[in-house]
Design an enzyme around this catalytic site. Sequence first.
Site, PDB file in Angstrom:
ATOM      1  N   ILE A  92       0.965  -1.099  -0.015  1.00  7.39           N
ATOM      2  CA  ILE A  92      -0.093   0.058   0.113  1.00  7.39           C
ATOM      3  C   ILE A  92       0.699   1.359   0.026  1.00  7.39           C
ATOM      4  O   ILE A  92       0.497   2.207  -0.611  1.00  7.39           O
ATOM      5  CB  ILE A  92      -0.880  -0.048   1.355  1.00  7.39           C
ATOM      6  CG1 ILE A  92      -1.631  -1.240   1.226  1.00  7.39           C
ATOM      7  CG2 ILE A  92      -1.708   1.276   1.172  1.00  7.39           C
ATOM      8  CD1 ILE A  92      -2.675  -1.378   0.239  1.00  7.39           C
ATOM      9  N   GLY A  93       1.861   1.160   0.856  1.00  8.52           N
ATOM     10  CA  GLY A  93       2.713   2.403   0.895  1.00  8.52           C
ATOM     11  C   GLY A  93       2.240   3.428   1.855  1.00  8.52           C
ATOM     12  O   GLY A  93       2.470   4.876   1.265  1.00  8.52           O
ATOM     13  N   ASN A 120      -1.989   5.428  15.161  1.00 10.92           N
ATOM     14  CA  ASN A 120      -0.762   4.532  14.556  1.00 10.92           C
ATOM     15  C   ASN A 120      -0.184   5.836  13.783  1.00 10.92           C
ATOM     16  O   ASN A 120      -0.595   6.145  12.864  1.00 10.92           O
ATOM     17  CB  ASN A 120      -1.080   3.368  13.746  1.00 10.92           C
ATOM     18  CG  ASN A 120       0.069   2.731  13.176  1.00 10.92           C
ATOM     19  OD1 ASN A 120       0.850   3.618  12.373  1.00 10.92           O
ATOM     20  ND2 ASN A 120       0.292   1.554  13.388  1.00 10.92           N
ATOM     21  N   CYS A 151       7.089  -0.394   8.472  1.00 17.90           N
ATOM     22  CA  CYS A 151       6.494  -0.853   7.073  1.00 17.90           C
ATOM     23  C   CYS A 151       7.420  -1.027   5.948  1.00 17.90           C
ATOM     24  O   CYS A 151       8.342  -0.402   5.895  1.00 17.90           O
ATOM     25  CB  CYS A 151       5.412   0.559   6.627  1.00 17.90           C
ATOM     26  SG  CYS A 151       4.849   0.477   5.103  1.00 17.90           S
ATOM     27  N   GLY A 264      -1.348 -13.231  11.474  1.00 17.88           N
ATOM     28  CA  GLY A 264      -2.266 -14.400  10.957  1.00 17.88           C
ATOM     29  C   GLY A 264      -3.175 -14.691  12.026  1.00 17.88           C
ATOM     30  O   GLY A 264      -3.733 -15.664  11.874  1.00 17.88           O
TER      31      GLY A 264
HETATM   32  C1  SIN Z   1       1.239  -0.162   4.145  1.00 14.47           C
HETATM   33  O1  SIN Z   1       0.664   1.027   4.122  1.00 14.47           O
HETATM   34  O2  SIN Z   1       2.276  -0.225   3.298  1.00 14.47           O
HETATM   35  C2  SIN Z   1       1.105  -0.998   5.003  1.00 14.47           C
HETATM   36  C3  SIN Z   1       1.439  -0.803   6.389  1.00 14.47           C
HETATM   37  C4  SIN Z   1       2.577  -1.221   7.031  1.00 14.47           C
HETATM   38  O3  SIN Z   1       3.000  -2.430   6.868  1.00 14.47           O
HETATM   39  O4  SIN Z   1       2.942  -0.922   8.199  1.00 14.47           O
END
Ligand code: SIN
Length: 323
Positions: A92-93, A120, A151, A264
């Site tokens: 997602i980023g 968060n 992340c 999980g």
């Molecule tokens: C994301 O937004 O890339 C995922 C969030 C995460 O892995 O912390």
Amino acid sequence: MPGDGSRSPSLLYTRRDTLPNVPDLNVQLSRLRLKNPILVASGTFGYAREMSAFVPFEKLGGIIPKTITPLPRAGNPPPRTVETACGMLNSIGLDNDGIDVFVQKHLDYLLGLGTSIIANIAGHNLDEFVRMAERLGQFSQLAGLELNISCPNVTGGVDYGTDPKQTAAVVKGVRDVSPLPVIAKLTPNVTDIVSIAQAAAEAGADAVSLVNTFSGMAIDWRKRKPILGNIVGGLSGPAIKPMALKIVWLVAQKVKIPIIGVGGISNIDDVMEFLVAGATAVQIGTANFFNPTVSAKLVDELDITLASLGCQSVNEIVGTLKC
Ligand code: SIN
């Protein structure tokens, strides 16, 4: 993906309304008190509105909304998710509207849901973490701050969790400016996660969330192309549970602050396994995508399971693994 079928042997009780005594589900994670140990994980529950048709929020131990950053982020190029065997990859980023929109549009709503809200946050550098913590610290109704230093889909700052010194710096920086309990969410993509959890504890973290996603990739071999727009992503879901469980057990033996297990978890056996391994609370993540009602159901099932074991309190189970 598997459903949420339970492997438990038959329980003494099967319905919550028939329990002679309802066990005490309150848990204390340093300064953070939760009415029960079932949280929903950041990035799998939006800002809760989208889950309102499925989940009686007040039943949950808490909600951790999607990571927010100082400025809006568009995230990574699509495709950003792909299903894998017993799991999913995401890249997602940290797509989000930024802290201003969070405060203006989501915070009041979240704080009215009758459960603990843990914001968060992620920054590109220490200063960004500190400024966000300072601002959110003004909202005393927030239950805590979870620091996303793990992340795998973004570079800079959010990978602080790969280094003990950087982890300590961000935890300390946030603690110095915010009265809220601080949770460091750590990455499993390191050689020695115990040293990083230890650094977070020594810097004043109230708890650690173990673990964020495992770095991975998916390939369309016919096209000779990666499937994710970002090429690599983070693996979550039942596929990672045994690895997350081992990390919780490993850290629980060495680090004194409470652990929030994540990775999980999709049924009551998973919850019990993480508690026995040493987690004081757990987060339900990817399971929300394939079973949106699961989190509240697990609260009832936890009562039933603990009562069947004759436990007065969930705390009697935490860290009871016999090796
Ligand atoms: C994301 O937004 O890339 C995922 C969030 C995460 O892995 O912390």
